[in-house]
Design a protein around this motif. Structure first.
Motif, PDB file in Angstrom:
ATOM      1  N   SER A  90       0.814  -1.215   0.000  1.00  0.00           N
ATOM      2  CA  SER A  90       0.000   0.000   0.000  1.00  0.00           C
ATOM      3  C   SER A  90       0.850   1.269   0.000  1.00  0.00           C
ATOM      4  O   SER A  90       0.310   2.367  -0.124  1.00  0.00           O
ATOM      5  N   ILE A 131      -6.448  -5.284  12.118  1.00  0.00           N
ATOM      6  CA  ILE A 131      -5.928  -4.783  13.392  1.00  0.00           C
ATOM      7  C   ILE A 131      -5.157  -3.481  13.127  1.00  0.00           C
ATOM      8  O   ILE A 131      -4.868  -3.154  11.977  1.00  0.00           O
ATOM      9  N   ASN A 133      -2.318  -0.786  12.454  1.00  0.00           N
ATOM     10  CA  ASN A 133      -0.968  -0.764  11.871  1.00  0.00           C
ATOM     11  C   ASN A 133      -0.744  -1.687  10.673  1.00  0.00           C
ATOM     12  O   ASN A 133       0.362  -1.751  10.143  1.00  0.00           O
ATOM     13  N   GLY A 135      -2.012  -1.254   7.793  1.00  0.00           N
ATOM     14  CA  GLY A 135      -1.991  -0.446   6.576  1.00  0.00           C
ATOM     15  C   GLY A 135      -3.362  -0.118   6.006  1.00  0.00           C
ATOM     16  O   GLY A 135      -3.489   0.191   4.822  1.00  0.00           O
ATOM     17  N   SER A 137      -5.394   2.537   6.478  1.00  0.00           N
ATOM     18  CA  SER A 137      -5.516   3.910   5.961  1.00  0.00           C
ATOM     19  C   SER A 137      -4.699   4.082   4.681  1.00  0.00           C
ATOM     20  O   SER A 137      -5.161   4.712   3.724  1.00  0.00           O
TER      21      SER A 137
HETATM   22  N1  LIG Z   1       6.438  -0.843   3.591  1.00  0.00           N
HETATM   23  C1  LIG Z   1       5.124  -0.720   3.704  1.00  0.00           C
HETATM   24  N2  LIG Z   1       4.604   0.070   4.667  1.00  0.00           N
HETATM   25  C2  LIG Z   1       3.265   0.175   4.752  1.00  0.00           C
HETATM   26  C3  LIG Z   1       2.380  -0.496   3.879  1.00  0.00           C
HETATM   27  N3  LIG Z   1       1.105  -0.176   4.248  1.00  0.00           N
HETATM   28  C4  LIG Z   1       1.200   0.666   5.292  1.00  0.00           C
HETATM   29  N4  LIG Z   1       2.493   0.883   5.609  1.00  0.00           N
HETATM   30  C5  LIG Z   1       3.028   1.679   6.725  1.00  0.00           C
HETATM   31  O1  LIG Z   1       2.560   1.090   7.939  1.00  0.00           O
HETATM   32  C6  LIG Z   1       2.245   2.080   8.899  1.00  0.00           C
HETATM   33  C7  LIG Z   1       0.798   1.940   9.338  1.00  0.00           C
HETATM   34  O2  LIG Z   1      -0.041   2.220   8.231  1.00  0.00           O
HETATM   35  P1  LIG Z   1      -1.550   2.753   8.391  1.00  0.00           P
HETATM   36  O3  LIG Z   1      -2.116   2.853   7.017  1.00  0.00           O
HETATM   37  O4  LIG Z   1      -1.594   3.953   9.249  1.00  0.00           O
HETATM   38  O5  LIG Z   1      -2.180   1.498   9.175  1.00  0.00           O
HETATM   39  P2  LIG Z   1      -3.628   1.384   9.874  1.00  0.00           P
HETATM   40  O6  LIG Z   1      -3.389   1.580  11.343  1.00  0.00           O
HETATM   41  O7  LIG Z   1      -4.056  -0.021   9.594  1.00  0.00           O
HETATM   42  O8  LIG Z   1      -4.530   2.410   9.269  1.00  0.00           O
HETATM   43  C8  LIG Z   1       2.543   3.418   8.224  1.00  0.00           C
HETATM   44  O9  LIG Z   1       3.847   3.813   8.594  1.00  0.00           O
HETATM   45  C9  LIG Z   1       2.477   3.087   6.744  1.00  0.00           C
HETATM   46  O10 LIG Z   1       3.279   3.949   5.960  1.00  0.00           O
HETATM   47  C10 LIG Z   1       2.953  -1.342   2.869  1.00  0.00           C
HETATM   48  O11 LIG Z   1       2.278  -2.013   2.083  1.00  0.00           O
HETATM   49  N5  LIG Z   1       4.319  -1.399   2.842  1.00  0.00           N
END
Ligand SMILES: Nc1nc2c(ncn2[C@@H]2O[C@H](COP(=O)(O)OP(=O)(O)O)[C@@H](O)[C@H]2O)c(=O)[nH]1
Ligand SMILES: [Mg+2]
Length: 291
Positions: A90, A131, A133, A135, A137
């Motif tokens: 993502s 859960i 973190n 990804g 969002s």
């Molecule tokens: N390397 C990598 N980082 C990701 C990916 N998806 C999300 N992240 C990172 O993981 C962290 C949490 O992402 P977020 O979208 O806020 O997760 P949420 O808590 O599920 O909404 C952030 O630092 C994102 O940049 C991915 O596919 N690859």
């Protein structure tokens, strides 16, 4: 904070989130279950099968840019037996296009049933569950290409469900369902700590880094040697000591200049280096769980 790894401290909040999800699901045709591909077991809420039992579901192994490709293929094989499963990143957007296609595919039969009853072009409604973190969002931002994200922020409409059109046939609920992980074992709790899902200030950082190093030493030794420029001779010498993993940690600390005054290794600083390097993919693409 002394209560390490025991962070199930707001069941009221969790119960409310769960009720909201069950309510939202009434509007939903397809659930996207988002998992962290490095830890597909630990990042899965065990209740999700029950919560979504009457729904069509696809599984996304997200952060696939951080995990070991060979292991990813094995998880794809295994999880595909349960529900259609895809790899996504993502951050870069890799694999995201396939999600829309897959949803159309699994809804094809239903669409024809509806057409037979005179309902054509009914929009497919989709929701993300996962859960913290994993990804969620980032995924929503990617798939919606940031076109309609702001709509819900107008005062007065915040209570209303916002749908983001993600294709000609599909809309996505703009707020993901957040489920809490279950700390069913020490191994699961540690995997969540390694990946940063549990915040470091709630846990014993040195212990966590030590446990991670044990796994890396066993499964990804060459990555470690390369990252920290450890020679075969140096590693052999460590192996001959009473506590090789701790000696390895100290060597990494020395190599990276993580020292306290007097020249001893700073364990806390070394732990931070190892955890940061792992989370930032500096040790390589690593999968912590295998099918
Ligand atoms: N390397 C990598 N980082 C990701 C990916 N998806 C999300 N992240 C990172 O993981 C962290 C949490 O992402 P977020 O979208 O806020 O997760 P949420 O808590 O599920 O909404 C952030 O630092 C994102 O940049 C991915 O596919 N690859
Ligand atoms: Mg989020």
């Amino acid at each position: 904070m002394e209560n390490k790894l025991n962070i199930n401290f707001y069941p009221g909040h969790m119960a409310k989130a769960r009720r909201q999800i069950i309510e939202d699901l009434k509007l939903i045709d397809v659930v996207i279950e988002l998992l962290d591909s490095r830890i597909p077991v630990a990042s899965r809420n065990p209740d999700i099968a029950e919560i979504t039992k009457n729904k069509k579901r696809i599984i996304l192994l997200n952060k696939s840019d951080l995990s070991d490709d060979k292991v990813n293929q094995k998880w794809l094989d295994k999880l595909s037996k349960e529900a259609p499963t895809l790899l996504t990143d993502s951050n870069s957007g890799k694999g995201i296009d396939k999600v829309v296609k897959k949803i159309d595919e699994i809804m094809e039969e239903e669409k024809q049933r509806q057409a037979a009853r005179g309902r054509v072009n009914k929009t497919i409604r989709v929701m993300i569950l996962g859960i913290p973190n994993v990804g969620k969002s980032s995924f929503i931002n990617r798939i919606s290409k940031k076109t309609t994200m702001e709509v819900g922020n107008r005062p007065g409409v915040t209570k209303q469900k916002q749908w983001i059109r993600i294709s000609k046939t599909q809309e996505l609920l703009d707020t993901p369902g957040v489920l809490w992980p279950k700390f069913e074992s020490q191994e699961i709790a540690l995997n969540l700590a390694f990946t940063g899902t549990i915040k470091d200030d709630l846990i014993e950082r040195v212990e966590v880094a030590f446990e991670l190093l044990k796994i890396l030493e066993r499964e990804y030794l060459n990555n470690l040697k390369e990252r920290y420029k450890i020679s075969d001779e140096e590693y052999d010498a460590i192996k001959a000591t009473a506590n090789p993993t701790y000696e390895l940690m100290r060597l990494i600390g020395k190599k990276r200049g993580a020292l306290v005054s007097g020249g001893n290794v700073d364990d806390e600083k070394t732990a931070r280096i190892i955890l940061d390097d792992f989370r930032n993919c500096k040790i390589g693409r690593i999968s912590l769980e295998k099918p």
